[in-house]
Design a protein around this motif. Structure first.
Motif, short mmCIF file in Angstrom:
data_model
loop_
_atom_site.label_atom_id
_atom_site.label_comp_id
_atom_site.label_asym_id
_atom_site.label_seq_id
_atom_site.Cartn_x
_atom_site.Cartn_y
_atom_site.Cartn_z
N ALA C 242 0.84 -1.21 0.00
CA ALA C 242 0.00 0.00 0.00
C ALA C 242 0.87 1.25 0.00
O ALA C 242 0.59 2.22 -0.72
CB ALA C 242 -0.92 -0.02 1.22
N PHE C 243 1.94 1.22 0.79
CA PHE C 243 2.86 2.35 0.80
C PHE C 243 3.47 2.55 -0.59
O PHE C 243 3.61 3.67 -1.08
CB PHE C 243 3.97 2.14 1.84
N ALA C 244 3.84 1.43 -1.21
CA ALA C 244 4.46 1.52 -2.54
C ALA C 244 3.47 2.11 -3.53
O ALA C 244 3.82 2.98 -4.33
CB ALA C 244 4.93 0.14 -2.99
N ALA C 245 2.24 1.64 -3.46
CA ALA C 245 1.23 2.17 -4.38
C ALA C 245 1.02 3.66 -4.15
O ALA C 245 0.89 4.44 -5.10
CB ALA C 245 -0.08 1.40 -4.19
N ALA C 246 1.01 4.04 -2.88
CA ALA C 246 0.82 5.45 -2.56
C ALA C 246 1.99 6.27 -3.09
O ALA C 246 1.81 7.37 -3.63
CB ALA C 246 0.68 5.63 -1.06
N ALA C 247 3.20 5.74 -2.92
CA ALA C 247 4.37 6.48 -3.39
C ALA C 247 4.32 6.63 -4.92
O ALA C 247 4.60 7.70 -5.46
CB ALA C 247 5.65 5.75 -2.96
N GLU C 248 3.97 5.54 -5.57
CA GLU C 248 3.91 5.60 -7.03
C GLU C 248 2.81 6.54 -7.49
O GLU C 248 2.98 7.30 -8.44
CB GLU C 248 3.72 4.19 -7.60
N ALA C 249 1.70 6.50 -6.78
CA ALA C 249 0.61 7.41 -7.14
C ALA C 249 1.02 8.86 -6.94
O ALA C 249 0.55 9.75 -7.63
CB ALA C 249 -0.62 7.09 -6.29
N SER C 250 1.93 9.08 -6.01
CA SER C 250 2.42 10.45 -5.79
C SER C 250 3.45 10.85 -6.83
O SER C 250 3.89 11.99 -6.85
CB SER C 250 3.06 10.57 -4.40
N GLY C 251 3.88 9.89 -7.64
CA GLY C 251 4.82 10.22 -8.69
C GLY C 251 6.20 9.66 -8.52
O GLY C 251 7.08 9.88 -9.36
#
Lengths: 552, 394, 517
Positions: C242-251
């Motif tokens: 989830a953290f990784a997805a959030a980071a990727e979603a942030s760019g």
């Protein structure tokens, strides 16, 4: 106070109104009384024992030998007080000693020589790096002693208060820390919260050197060398001085009773009175105010204020009707940590014992001696205490004062004082018995004999004192030599507990002046003087206590 | 287990000769060694250095041998100088700092052979050296007791050593090293010293120490050789303007009071700091100091009159204290009353009017004078022979 | 380095690294996260330890994760889901007794303990709330007298003051002492005392009598408001994802199997990293999610001041926590335990003295012969972790010191036996249900996750390495002595425990232009 019949009042042996009554003629009680008397108050000190001194006594318990049978060396006694009360004129002579020695299990020893270069060579036998790192260690510990020493003769500020005096105190405290610079401040915080074991690991690689230096981190403390907070306890043993030599220790000539005797003489010179064999049964409270003390034999003494030199637990739980105190204070007193952790042997010797590898002429014979050569052995000694037994392999702080002081035994004979860590206030299997006490004594004697072949044969008399004896005879609750542990919940503005940390008790006219208050235990006399200063302030009288020598 | 050493003061390998020569029997402890304050007469000994040859037993000087694959990298990170510029066979004066850029000590680095170094210092620093060696492949050994050394200083020092058979020594340049066979062993000679004059330091294994002393004094007899003690050396080093750890600055790790340590800039040693060589301990702090300014300035003062300004406050023209003298002496050869002083910034500029507050007693009467000080720009005592190569005979 | 493709490199895709990357990316930086492993999350990992059996590799319960962070990064939108929340804690001494802690309620304790516990929880919540203020942002500097620092310090002091006289005094009293004395004052029930002590010592080289453990207790309860732990659906690896997805979603970009072997410097500034394959990636900003000691190994001692290296060297990171994983052919039975409580947080401990006794061994480089354990059977709530009908038992076991006198190859067997013995005592017959077993020791955590010393918090959470002293002077404001190199891992304030705050604080410090001096 319950009402009494007129007849009862007539039967009272005496009844006299004093300005102040001090309960307990320990060194702090005497110091406090001396300052109150110096300020012109009419002061009475009441002492339960037939002799004064509390834990700073010299007693002839074996004919011809004088035992400092509780406290045994002197360093913390504030020089400002010593000078101000003219203790030298009143007979106190402190003879310094330097250094120490730890005997190792392989028959060798580590000598903490007084001479810096000799000490360097001795350390270098084990590790040249350690010998050099010792310079850094000394500088770093000195930084911390400088930090704390300026607060010894000061009342700790209350961090929850908005009074200008407290805010000013807090600001001074903060600026002492920030005055060390960012890195110095962080190092101070680290030092105050670390274990002595971890702290020493940052300097030294040799176990015997670490073990030797760690002793000061646990003496009198119910914590092990790996317990955080013990680095501070080390400070407590390094912040004293003899003649301006910070960290030095000395013998009071004639034993530690000489300190109390000199304070008593000073008190009497100011017109104060001491009455012995006066066991306080209760502090008399009227309309929420302490107005005197009632003795076990029915005698009452009345005063405008009462000061207790007893430890906080004994003070509040043994000398008060619970109903006279706020419930919170009773609770705090119950929770006050005052676990005894040490015992003591006082030994009369027919001659000077020889120690493995040590010449009788060695300067190390004049110093404190130890037999624990690793931090692991130090810590395991503590594990035994936690399990409710005395250490099977104890840490001892042993001295032969008669190598320095000719007054304590007949010529050619010697007196040995052995402070022992750890020894619990009660045993896991129940209270102390004479058999258990003797077994404890034997454990210690056997340990010493392992390093001194002729030691056992020289013993003429041996007094063994466990926390039980210390409580019974001296009145130290649970036999804790510092009147309460030196952990953060009980230091500075927390000592003895929040709300009573400025020497004022929980009711009007009642004060604390013992080692249970800031800055804590040891024969320091600072709590007594600090309490006097607060009392005089409350009475709106001029302060007659000495200011702290400035940090140079 | 190493046996205990129950001696109060150690003897150097020259002790038999030193003791025989030391008529005054005034000793002091130098890192635990008995070291003579003076042998016969401080003045004679001082003038031996300036006029002929003085010999000083410097064995107690702390010496570390540093070797191993990372030795050069280790030293470059330890010292403020670029060690790469001190080639094999050369010696460099240097300082080393803690993280805060405060001087731990000064000393000389001998590049004995490629990758093999000796660091000589006043203070012990093994703890810091080993700390600096964390994670590096370097061997550090304290060889203080394994190397006996004499300083042979003065105008006839080269002639003396040549008379001892050290042929070609005159060709040795300042801060150079040479090796000679001696007494079945090896003798190392460096053209270094602490007197600011022509001079050498000679280094041997302790077993050859007495032979060295004897050979040296036999060879030097006609060159007016004389042993010298600490007092004469102290006078010579002040005249030379050299600083000393524990006197002119407090080694940073021994400092107890915040702010009492000094950076190289604050000791006037800017020239020893090389920011272009890569990282070294204290670099970031020193860069910051260079950008923001130092707190102190170290100066050499020529003090009016002839009363040494030892321990004097230095005042500005309004009488405000702006610093103090760390070392001071009337310098007999330079004919100047010299004081080394640490001044608060910005004081110590050429235009500042400064005074030394000097107290002296004559037959129970104390006198206080405020002596005008002038900042000495350049060396105080700097005879051409100090640098001449080939070295002159006298 | 104007030609660098990235503004910032984050070394390590642990949850703090990812949080930091997310915040940096949101501020418009071009961020690349480099992870040596194959998955995000670092110690927040799910691992298949036996065929078809998966388990959280390290921490298995979540109770500290900053709610603010969850919201900020929309972690739930990015896949964070809970299999269970507000788990009860059940203390199982192994003699048939038990104590259940459900929020502020106790079952199996006296009324006076119940009342005292409610009061204790109230106070601890208040203290945790104040402590949270100290933890939710970079700690202000104490001596620089910058306006911003003074203002923050005054605010923090005010937060403490607003506790009121009584609570503030109590905090100042207990803040630096041990949990043993505090619970000894307040409670009677030995199981309750043992349970609270466990909270204070799990993950630490400390026993209940060690001063500092009250602080450790507060640290553990920084964000759970005393409500109990949560179980992440799919194991802790799902949190990492989830953290990784959030980071990727942030760019932010994330690359796996990219082991950083060196942090490169140019002109004494961080300039990028070199990877195991020898390739280099340049960036003017490098943020390390690795632990303190690993980070500065990557920098190399020659690029650092010696005093700082000494401080790093002295940072205490001696892991004592092992992890036991059992694949079970059925749900084990715990005598006396309501079967519906089998999915609770089970504590195998009986008394504080027992815990202290277990710790004694760790001090001397020995494993505890009678270990204490925090046990979870996640498969009760989450059937995705094991084949149908089968179960996974996950136990945090102490004490298993990183440096074992006898050496780990020998110690592993013995410690496994001790753990199984303890389990057998609270669940007789469990041994027969074991299909597969795995013990991860501190050296295993070091080898698998790259944490020096195998310490889950990257370093002891003790007052001498907490708050403004964490991890060490010189690197205690996320910035390091190397310009352009920052720390964002659990070594930094406020430490580990799946909080996520270190990563966020680090990003804040970077964005506010903090430097080390």
């Amino acid at each position: 106070m319950p009402s009494r019949s007129v007849a009862e009042k007539w039967t009272m042996k005496r009844m006299r109104q004093y300005d102040a009554i001090v309960i307990g003629a320990g060194h702090n009680g005497l110091c406090n009384a001396a300052y109150l008397a110096k300020a012109g108050l009419d002061v009475l000190v009441v002492e339960r024992n037939p002799h004064i001194g509390g834990a700073s006594v010299s007693r002839e318990l074996y004919p011809g030998w004088t035992y400092s049978n509780c406290s045994y060396v002197c360093s913390l006694l504030r020089p400002e007080i010593s000078r101000d009360l003219e203790l030298a004129r009143h007979g106190l002579q402190v003879v310094p000693y330097h250094g120490g020695v730890t005997f190792t299990q392989d028959g060798d020893h580590f000598g903490n020589y007084p001479d810096a270069e000799r000490l360097h060579r001795e350390m270098a036998r084990h590790s040249r790096r350690d010998a050099n790192a010792y310079e850094r260690f000394e500088a770093d510990v000195t930084k911390q002693t400088r930090l704390i020493r300026q607060f010894l003769l000061a009342t700790p500020p209350d961090p929850t208060s908005f009074k200008p005096k407290d805010l000013k105190g807090l600001l001074e405290f903060a600026s002492a820390f920030t005055g060390m610079g960012e890195e110095g401040l962080l190092d101070s915080v680290r030092f105050w919260t670390m274990s002595i074991g971890d702290f020493l690991d940052e300097y030294f690689e040799t176990d015997v050197i670490k073990a030797h230096l760690s002793g000061s981190g646990v003496i009198g403390t119910a914590l092990g060398v790996y317990s955080p907070g013990t680095a501070y306890v080390l400070l407590h043993h390094y912040m004293g001085e003899v003649d301006g030599n910070v960290g030095a220790w000395g013998f009071a000539r004639g034993g530690m009773g000489a300190v109390a005797e000199a304070l008593a003489a000073s008190l009497r010179a100011f017109g104060g009175e001491i009455v012995c064999d006066a066991d306080v049964h209760r502090v008399i409270v009227e309309q929420g105010r302490a107005v005197g003390v009632a003795l076990a034999d029915g005698t009452e003494y009345r005063a405008k204020l009462v000061v207790s030199n007893l430890d906080p637990k004994r003070t509040f739980l043994k000398c008060f009707d619970e109903s006279d105190l706020p419930a919170e204070v009773v609770e705090q007193a119950r929770n006050f940590k005052i676990r005894g952790s040490s015992g003591k042997l006082n030994i009369a010797l027919d001659g000077l014992p020889t120690f493995n590898g040590l010449s009788p002429d060695s300067p190390l014979m004049l110093t404190d001696m130890h037999c624990t050569d690793s931090l692991e052995r130090m810590e395991r000694a503590y594990d035994d205490w936690k399990a409710g037994t005395w250490s099977q392999d104890p840490y001892v702080d042993m001295l032969i004062p008669t190598t320095v002081d000719p007054t304590m035994a007949p010529p050619g004979k010697h007196m040995m004082t052995v402070f022992v860590q750890y020894c619990p206030p009660t045993l896991a299997q129940g209270p102390w018995t004479p058999q258990a006490r003797d077994a404890f004594g034997q454990t210690v004697i056997d340990q010493l004999a392992a390093h001194s072949p002729d030691f056992k044969d020289l013993i003429l008399d041996c007094e063994v004192r466990t926390p039980h004896e210390l409580e019974d005879e001296v009145g130290l609750t649970e036999g804790n030599i510092f009147h309460g542990e030196l952990t953060f919940d009980q230091l500075l503005f927390n000592r003895p507990f929040p709300g009573c940390a400025q020497y004022r008790g929980p009711l009007r006219g009642f004060y604390l002046c013992g080692s249970g208050t800031h800055p804590g235990g040891g024969v320091m006399a600072a709590p007594g003087a600090n309490a006097a200063r607060e009392i005089l302030a409350d009475l709106k009288r001029p302060d007659v206590t000495p200011p702290s020598y400035p940090n140079d | 287990m190493t046996p205990h050493d129950d001696q109060m003061l150690l003897d150097t390998p020259f002790a038999s000769r030193v003791q025989a020569a030391c008529e005054l029997r005034e000793w002091e402890s130098w890192k635990g060694y008995a070291s003579p304050i003076a042998y016969e007469d401080v003045e004679l000994e001082y003038f031996a250095v300036r006029n002929a040859t003085g010999v000083f037993d410097l064995t107690p000087m702390t010496k570390y041998r540093i070797s191993g694959p990372d030795a050069a990298a280790f030293l470059n990170r330890l010292l403020t100088r670029d060690v790469g510029r001190i080639r094999p066979g050369r010696v460099g004066y240097t300082v080393w700092c803690n993280d805060a850029g405060m001087v731990l000590d000064d000393g000389t680095l001998f590049h004995l052979s490629p990758g093999d170094y000796r660091l000589c210092a006043q203070e012990r620093c093994l703890d810091w050296l080993l700390t600096s060696a964390l994670g590096l492949d370097v061997t550090i050994a304290d060889e203080t007791a394994e190397v006996a050394a004499l300083a042979v200083q003065g105008p006839t020092s080269c002639a003396t050593l040549r008379a001892m058979g050290l042929d070609g020594l005159e060709a040795l340049r300042p801060f150079g090293l040479r090796h000679y066979p001696f007494d079945g062993g090896e003798l190392m000679v460096s053209r270094t010293g602490f007197t600011g004059d022509l001079g050498y330091e000679v280094w041997v294994a302790p077993a050859h120490a007495e032979a060295l002393w004897d050979a040296l004094f036999a060879a030097g007899r006609d060159h007016l050789i004389r042993p010298m003690g600490n007092a004469a050396l102290e006078l010579a080093r002040i005249e030379a303007g050299f600083i000393q750890a524990g006197v002119d600055f407090v080694p940073a790790e021994q400092v107890v009071r915040h702010g009492r340590a000094r950076s190289p800039f604050e000791l006037g040693l800017d020239w020893l700091v090389d920011f272009d060589k890569g990282h070294f301990s204290g670099r970031s702090a020193l860069l910051k100091e260079r950008a923001q300014g130092s707190r102190f300035r170290f100066v050499r003062l020529d003090v009016e009159g002839n009363k040494p300004a030892a321990e004097s406050f230095i005042l500005n023209k309004r009488g405000k204290t702006v610093g103090h003298a760390t070392s001071a002496a009337w310098c007999p050869s330079a004919k100047r009353n010299v004081a080394l002083a640490s001044l608060e910034m910005p004081w110590g500029r050429p235009e500042d009017e400064l005074y030394a507050e000097i107290y002296f007693s004559r037959e129970l009467r104390w006198t206080r004078v405020e002596a005008r000080c002038r900042i000495i720009d350049g060396p105080i005592w700097d005879p051409p022979r100090r640098r001449q190569t080939p070295a002159p005979d006298y | 380095m104007t030609d660098a493709a990235y503004d910032a490199l984050v070394v390590g895709a642990g949850h703090n690294g990812l949080a930091c990357a997310a915040y940096l990316a949101r501020s418009g930086r071009k961020v690349l996260v480099l992870e040596a492993g194959e998955q995000p999350g670092g110690l927040a990992a799910t691992r298949e330890f036996a065929d078809g059996f998966r388990v959280s590799a390290a921490a298995h319960l979540l109770n500290m994760l900053s709610p603010e962070l969850v919201k900020d990064l929309a972690l739930e939108r990015h896949g964070l889901a809970y299999a269970a929340r507000n788990l009860k804690t059940v203390v199982l001494p192994g003699d048939g007794r038990q104590l259940v802690i459900d929020g502020d309620r106790l079952a199996g304790a006296s009324a006076s303990d119940q009342a005292a516990f409610a009061e204790f929880q109230r106070r601890m919540r208040r203290y945790a709330k104040v402590l949270n203020r100290f933890c939710a942002r970079p700690f202000p500097r104490l001596t620089e007298r910058r306006g911003r620092d003074n203002w923050l310090l005054a605010k923090l002091a005010w937060d403490v003051r607003t506790l009121g006289k009584a609570d503030m005094r109590e905090l100042l009293r207990i803040g630096a002492i041990n949990i043993h004395d505090v619970v000894e004052e307040k409670f009677e029930n030995p199981l309750l005392k043992a349970a609270l002590s466990m909270d204070a010592v799990l993950g630490s080289h400390m026993g209940p009598r060690s001063p500092n453990t009250v602080y450790a207790y507060l640290h553990r309860h920084l964000n759970d408001a005393g409500a109990g732990s949560a179980l992440v659906k799919g194991g802790m690896g799902a949190l990492g994802a989830a953290f990784a997805a959030a980071a990727e979603a942030s760019g932010a970009a994330i690359r796996y199997r990219q082991r950083v072997t060196r942090i490169d410097l140019a002109d004494c500034r961080a300039a990028g990293v070199t990877l195991a394959d020898g390739s280099a990636i340049a960036a003017p900003l490098v943020v390390s999610n690795a632990d303190l000691k690993s980070t500065f190994r990557l920098v190399g001692p020659l690029n650092l001041d010696a005093g700082f290296v000494r401080r790093v060297h002295n940072f205490r990171a001696r892991g004592v926590t092992a992890k036991l994983h059992l694949a079970l052919d059925g749900l084990p039975e715990f005598p006396g335990l309501d079967p519906t409580d089998a999915g609770s947080r089970l504590l195998a401990a009986a008394t504080m003295d027992g815990i202290e006794g277990a710790f004694n061994h760790a001090k001397y480089g020995e494993c505890s012969p009678e270990p204490i354990m925090e046990i979870s059977i996640p498969t009760v709530h989450d059937d995705s972790l094991a084949p149908p009908g089968k179960h996974v038992l996950s136990a945090v076991a102490q004490y298993a010191p990183y440096t074992l006198k006898a050496g780990w190859p020998a110690g592993r067997e013995a410690f496994m036996r001790s753990c199984l013995g303890r389990l057998e005592a609270i669940s007789p017959g469990i041994g027969e249900r074991v299909i597969a077993a795995e013990l991860l020791t501190p050296p295993d955590f070091e080898a698998r996750f790259g944490v020096r010393g195998g310490h889950w918090h990257h370093g002891e959470i003790a007052l001498d390495q907490a708050l403004f002293t964490r991890p060490v002077p010189g690197a205690n404001h996320y910035a390091t002595p190397v310009p352009g190199l920052y720390l964002c891992g659990a070594s930094t304030h406020p430490g580990g425990g799946l909080l996520g705050l270190a990563g966020r604080n680090s990003a804040k410090a970077i964005l506010s232009g903090e430097d080390a001096s």
